[in-house]
Write a protein that holds these residues in place. Structure first.
Motif, short mmCIF file in Angstrom:
data_model
loop_
_atom_site.label_atom_id
_atom_site.label_comp_id
_atom_site.label_asym_id
_atom_site.label_seq_id
_atom_site.Cartn_x
_atom_site.Cartn_y
_atom_site.Cartn_z
N GLY A 2 0.81 -1.13 0.04
CA GLY A 2 0.14 -0.05 0.44
C GLY A 2 0.71 0.85 0.29
N TRP A 34 1.74 -8.55 -0.24
CA TRP A 34 0.89 -8.31 0.72
C TRP A 34 0.94 -8.10 1.97
N ASP A 36 0.06 -7.47 5.98
CA ASP A 36 -0.91 -6.75 7.01
C ASP A 36 -0.67 -5.59 8.68
N GLU A 46 2.33 -11.72 -4.00
CA GLU A 46 1.03 -11.88 -5.16
C GLU A 46 2.14 -12.58 -6.34
N THR A 89 -9.08 -15.65 -4.15
CA THR A 89 -9.53 -14.64 -2.97
C THR A 89 -10.88 -14.23 -4.18
N SER A 91 -12.42 -10.64 -3.63
CA SER A 91 -11.68 -9.30 -3.91
C SER A 91 -10.16 -9.76 -4.65
N SER A 92 -9.81 -8.51 -4.65
CA SER A 92 -8.35 -8.58 -5.62
C SER A 92 -7.75 -7.82 -4.27
N GLY A 93 -8.48 -7.27 -3.59
CA GLY A 93 -7.52 -6.90 -2.67
C GLY A 93 -7.21 -6.69 -0.83
N SER A 94 -8.49 -7.68 -0.92
CA SER A 94 -8.27 -8.34 0.50
C SER A 94 -8.97 -9.71 0.40
N ILE A 95 -8.53 -9.74 1.68
CA ILE A 95 -8.73 -12.42 1.86
C ILE A 95 -9.60 -12.26 3.36
N THR A 96 -10.01 -12.77 2.87
CA THR A 96 -11.49 -13.34 4.23
C THR A 96 -10.35 -14.02 5.32
N GLU A 100 -7.44 -17.68 3.81
CA GLU A 100 -6.34 -18.07 4.01
C GLU A 100 -6.19 -18.77 4.96
#
Length: 123
Positions: A2, A34, A36, A46, A89, A91-96, A100
């Motif tokens: 980010g 990515w 955390d 990625e 995933t 979403s292309s920008g987050s992961i549940t 995981e």
């Protein structure tokens, strides 16, 4: 990675490096990291599978990657064709949390079953 975040200049930046499987075959190329944010640590790489004939991007848990100064990321858990089946995933920008779990389990299973010789007893 980010906005406002960067890789420490003393550490190797894996972006742009080839991802090699357990046999040394190119499986893809690292395109992004990515993070955390609360832990301030990298969780996933990625990987673009175009280098191995694939047409998607998958996540590689940082714990399954070996990054050194050689310009390559080594993954002992899988063989190149297995990367195409890494769970995606939504979403292309987050992961549940469930996503995981599925991704981590896929790579973990590869440690035991990616090659027939791994499933055999050691004795």
């Amino acid at each position: 990675l980010g906005a406002g975040y960067s890789v420490n200049p003393r550490d190797p930046d894996p972006r742009g490096q080839s991802v090699l499987d357990a046999r040394g075959t190119v499986a893809g190329t690292v395109t992004d990291l990515w993070l955390d944010v609360p832990e301030a640590s990298i969780r996933y790489l990625e990987v673009d599978l175009a280098a191995s004939g694939g047409s998607r991007r998958v996540l590689l848990p940082i714990t399954f990657a070996r990054i050194n100064g050689s310009g390559q990321v080594k993954v002992h858990a899988l063989l190149a064709p297995h990367f195409a089946d890494v769970p995606a995933t939504k979403s292309s920008g987050s992961i549940t949390l469930l996503e995981e779990e599925r991704i981590q389990s896929y790579y973990g299973g590869g440690l035991l079953y990616a090659e027939p010789s791994r499933a055999e007893p050691l004795i």
